[in-house]
Design an enzyme around this catalytic site. Structure first.
Site, PDB file in Angstrom:
ATOM      1  N   TRP A 150       0.819  -1.220   0.000  1.00  0.00           N
ATOM      2  CA  TRP A 150       0.000   0.000   0.000  1.00  0.00           C
ATOM      3  C   TRP A 150       0.844   1.257   0.000  1.00  0.00           C
ATOM      4  O   TRP A 150       0.345   2.344  -0.200  1.00  0.00           O
ATOM      5  CB  TRP A 150      -0.953  -0.006   1.207  1.00  0.00           C
ATOM      6  CG  TRP A 150      -1.772  -1.243   1.185  1.00  0.00           C
ATOM      7  CD1 TRP A 150      -1.721  -2.281   2.059  1.00  0.00           C
ATOM      8  CD2 TRP A 150      -2.734  -1.611   0.194  1.00  0.00           C
ATOM      9  NE1 TRP A 150      -2.581  -3.268   1.690  1.00  0.00           N
ATOM     10  CE2 TRP A 150      -3.221  -2.882   0.542  1.00  0.00           C
ATOM     11  CE3 TRP A 150      -3.227  -1.005  -0.961  1.00  0.00           C
ATOM     12  CZ2 TRP A 150      -4.191  -3.556  -0.213  1.00  0.00           C
ATOM     13  CZ3 TRP A 150      -4.182  -1.667  -1.707  1.00  0.00           C
ATOM     14  CH2 TRP A 150      -4.650  -2.923  -1.327  1.00  0.00           C
ATOM     15  N   HIS A 177      11.851   6.420  -4.146  1.00  0.00           N
ATOM     16  CA  HIS A 177      12.952   7.328  -3.810  1.00  0.00           C
ATOM     17  C   HIS A 177      14.046   7.239  -4.875  1.00  0.00           C
ATOM     18  O   HIS A 177      14.183   6.233  -5.573  1.00  0.00           O
ATOM     19  CB  HIS A 177      13.528   7.042  -2.409  1.00  0.00           C
ATOM     20  CG  HIS A 177      13.921   5.607  -2.168  1.00  0.00           C
ATOM     21  ND1 HIS A 177      14.430   5.180  -0.984  1.00  0.00           N
ATOM     22  CD2 HIS A 177      13.862   4.507  -2.971  1.00  0.00           C
ATOM     23  CE1 HIS A 177      14.673   3.880  -1.057  1.00  0.00           C
ATOM     24  NE2 HIS A 177      14.351   3.468  -2.238  1.00  0.00           N
ATOM     25  N   ARG A 203       4.648   8.073  -4.465  1.00  0.00           N
ATOM     26  CA  ARG A 203       4.221   7.295  -3.310  1.00  0.00           C
ATOM     27  C   ARG A 203       2.717   7.197  -3.244  1.00  0.00           C
ATOM     28  O   ARG A 203       2.012   8.143  -3.609  1.00  0.00           O
ATOM     29  CB  ARG A 203       4.744   7.921  -2.015  1.00  0.00           C
ATOM     30  CG  ARG A 203       6.244   7.808  -1.957  1.00  0.00           C
ATOM     31  CD  ARG A 203       6.817   8.144  -0.645  1.00  0.00           C
ATOM     32  NE  ARG A 203       8.268   8.177  -0.808  1.00  0.00           N
ATOM     33  CZ  ARG A 203       9.107   8.606   0.109  1.00  0.00           C
ATOM     34  NH1 ARG A 203       8.651   9.026   1.269  1.00  0.00           N
ATOM     35  NH2 ARG A 203      10.393   8.608  -0.121  1.00  0.00           N
ATOM     36  N   GLN A 217      13.041  14.616  -5.626  1.00  0.00           N
ATOM     37  CA  GLN A 217      14.146  14.422  -4.683  1.00  0.00           C
ATOM     38  C   GLN A 217      15.471  14.686  -5.386  1.00  0.00           C
ATOM     39  O   GLN A 217      15.579  14.573  -6.604  1.00  0.00           O
ATOM     40  CB  GLN A 217      14.167  12.969  -4.185  1.00  0.00           C
ATOM     41  CG  GLN A 217      13.142  12.659  -3.115  1.00  0.00           C
ATOM     42  CD  GLN A 217      13.342  11.272  -2.518  1.00  0.00           C
ATOM     43  OE1 GLN A 217      13.900  10.389  -3.169  1.00  0.00           O
ATOM     44  NE2 GLN A 217      12.873  11.084  -1.304  1.00  0.00           N
ATOM     45  N   VAL A 260      21.939   3.002   4.944  1.00  0.00           N
ATOM     46  CA  VAL A 260      23.081   3.757   5.488  1.00  0.00           C
ATOM     47  C   VAL A 260      23.361   3.306   6.920  1.00  0.00           C
ATOM     48  O   VAL A 260      22.471   2.858   7.635  1.00  0.00           O
ATOM     49  CB  VAL A 260      22.831   5.292   5.454  1.00  0.00           C
ATOM     50  CG1 VAL A 260      23.143   5.872   4.094  1.00  0.00           C
ATOM     51  CG2 VAL A 260      21.409   5.626   5.886  1.00  0.00           C
ATOM     52  N   ALA A 314      25.780   9.233   1.556  1.00  0.00           N
ATOM     53  CA  ALA A 314      24.651   9.473   0.666  1.00  0.00           C
ATOM     54  C   ALA A 314      23.669  10.400   1.361  1.00  0.00           C
ATOM     55  O   ALA A 314      23.659  10.494   2.589  1.00  0.00           O
ATOM     56  CB  ALA A 314      23.967   8.157   0.313  1.00  0.00           C
TER      57      ALA A 314
HETATM   58  N1  DAH Z   1      15.548   7.627   0.250  1.00  0.00           N
HETATM   59  C1  DAH Z   1      15.165   8.261   1.505  1.00  0.00           C
HETATM   60  C2  DAH Z   1      13.711   8.659   1.439  1.00  0.00           C
HETATM   61  O1  DAH Z   1      13.176   8.780   0.399  1.00  0.00           O
HETATM   62  C3  DAH Z   1      15.983   9.505   1.751  1.00  0.00           C
HETATM   63  C4  DAH Z   1      17.421   9.153   2.043  1.00  0.00           C
HETATM   64  C5  DAH Z   1      17.840   8.912   3.317  1.00  0.00           C
HETATM   65  C6  DAH Z   1      18.319   9.071   1.003  1.00  0.00           C
HETATM   66  C7  DAH Z   1      19.131   8.600   3.622  1.00  0.00           C
HETATM   67  C8  DAH Z   1      19.647   8.754   1.273  1.00  0.00           C
HETATM   68  C9  DAH Z   1      20.047   8.508   2.596  1.00  0.00           C
HETATM   69  O2  DAH Z   1      20.575   8.648   0.326  1.00  0.00           O
HETATM   70  O3  DAH Z   1      21.317   8.214   2.856  1.00  0.00           O
HETATM   71  O4  DAH Z   1      13.118   8.862   2.450  1.00  0.00           O
END
Ligand code: DAH
Length: 347
Positions: A150, A177, A203, A217, A260, A314
């Site tokens: 969902w 993401h 989303r 993003q 991470v 990242a």
């Molecule tokens: N992908 C995560 C989100 O959409 C955001 C994110 C968090 C990206 C930590 C990253 C990271 O590269 O290291 O909520």
């Protein structure tokens, strides 16, 4: 009398071609068909003719009259058409709608420029990705809440039963993401890498002023000698300072993201109250702007990179969030609406 009629006909042919406008046509009409016109006058004189004459000349007269009437009808039509295309050169014209770049495209360019000045190259990524790219490759196991059906927009695929090939079994979804491009990009580009991946993400989400089902993003990914949290903080702080043109501070807090380790939440000193506390920052002096962390060893391994010899960091930040703060926009949904009252403010 016959001669007289021939004369009228000749005159008609002569005059006909010289009529240039509706006024001259009216003069023509009066001259030939008016109460005291040529044809009426002829008809008057015709009254005294013998029966024999009336029969032969009458016929001829009708033909001439018909010719005059046809001429009048033709020319009336012709001048009516001209009337229609005549226009007023002094009347102000309609300004055509000329295309221009959308606020988000312009801001994205600015963001790319700032990251370029920090040594980052920009990569597009893909909006439709595999389940592996969006989840597995990023250390998000099958039972992780982020995989919940969902929470995700899956591509509808036909089940082919037993004899499905591996490729056919691959499940596709709209990326949730930009991190979904991390492993693929690392495999394609190798190390060292200093990249941003800007793009739209999707989303399954009920929308409100701060949430949308489609938003932008900017992913950052650095695998390089000496990559560490201090550099990450420096990069983000430099970015936000350049983007807002203000001397702003970054605050890092522990946060959890499976890809991470350690994971961090990135807060930006409130751009409105400079940390004193206001409505936008809910009196905290800080606004949450990004997720970040040191790239998880399993992500490096997935990318074919030795986690013992390489480090990386990242981050993922919301472009819409930054744009909203910069321009004081109160509803994120406006950013992808087609509302010209909004869009035109940023031409
Ligand atoms: N992908 C995560 C989100 O959409 C955001 C994110 C968090 C990206 C930590 C990253 C990271 O590269 O290291 O909520």
């Amino acid at each position: 009398m016959r001669d007289q009629l021939e004369g009228i006909l000749r005159e008609l042919y002569e005059v006909r071609d010289r009529i240039k406008n509706a006024d001259e046509l009216e003069t023509f009409r009066v001259k030939f068909l008016g109460r005291k016109g040529i044809l009426r006058e002829f008809a008057q004189s015709f009254k005294d003719a013998t029966e024999e004459e009336k029969r032969t000349i009458g016929n001829h007269f009708n033909k001439v009259k018909q010719e005059v009437e046809d001429t009048l009808a033709d020319l009336t039509e012709k001048f009516k058409k001209r009337e229609r295309v005549r226009f007023d050169f002094t009347y102000p014209g309609k300004t055509p709608l000329v295309g221009y770049r959308h606020l988000m495209s312009l801001e994205l360019e600015r963001v790319k420029d700032i990251f370029a000045s920090l040594g980052f190259s920009s990569y597009g990524g893909y909006e439709i990705v595999t389940e592996y790219e969006n989840f597995d490759s990023l250390n998000i196991p099958k039972n992780h809440p982020a995989r919940d059906m969902w929470d995700t927009l899956w591509i509808d695929q036909k089940e082919k039963g037993e004899d499905q090939t591996e490729t056919e079994k691959t499940k596709y979804l709209f990326r949730t993401h930009t991190s979904a491009y991390q492993v693929k990009l690392l495999k394609e580009q190798g190390v060292p890498l200093r990249a941003i991946i800007p793009g739209k993400v999707f989303r399954h989400e009920a929308t409100d002023r701060t949430h949308d089902f489609e938003f932008h993003q900017i992913e950052g990914l650095v695998i390089d000698e000496g990559a560490n949290i201090a550099e990450l903080k420096y990069v983000l702080e430099s970015f936000y300072r350049a983007y807002f043109g203000k001397d702003l501070k970054i605050r890092l807090r522990p946060g959890y993201f499976p890809f991470v380790e350690p994971g961090l939440e990135v807060d930006l000193g409130c751009i409105f109250c400079k940390g004193k506390g206001c409505l936008t920052c809910k009196k905290t002096g800080f606004i949450e702007v990004a997720g970040a962390g040191m790239v998880h060893p399993s992500v490096l391994q997935e990318s074919g990179i030795d986690p013992d010899s390489h480090y990386g960091y990242a981050f993922g930040l919301g472009l819409g969030r930054a744009v909203m703060l910069k321009y004081g926009i109160s509803d994120i949904r406006l950013l992808h609406s087609a509302d010209f009252r909004f869009i035109e403010q940023f031409r």
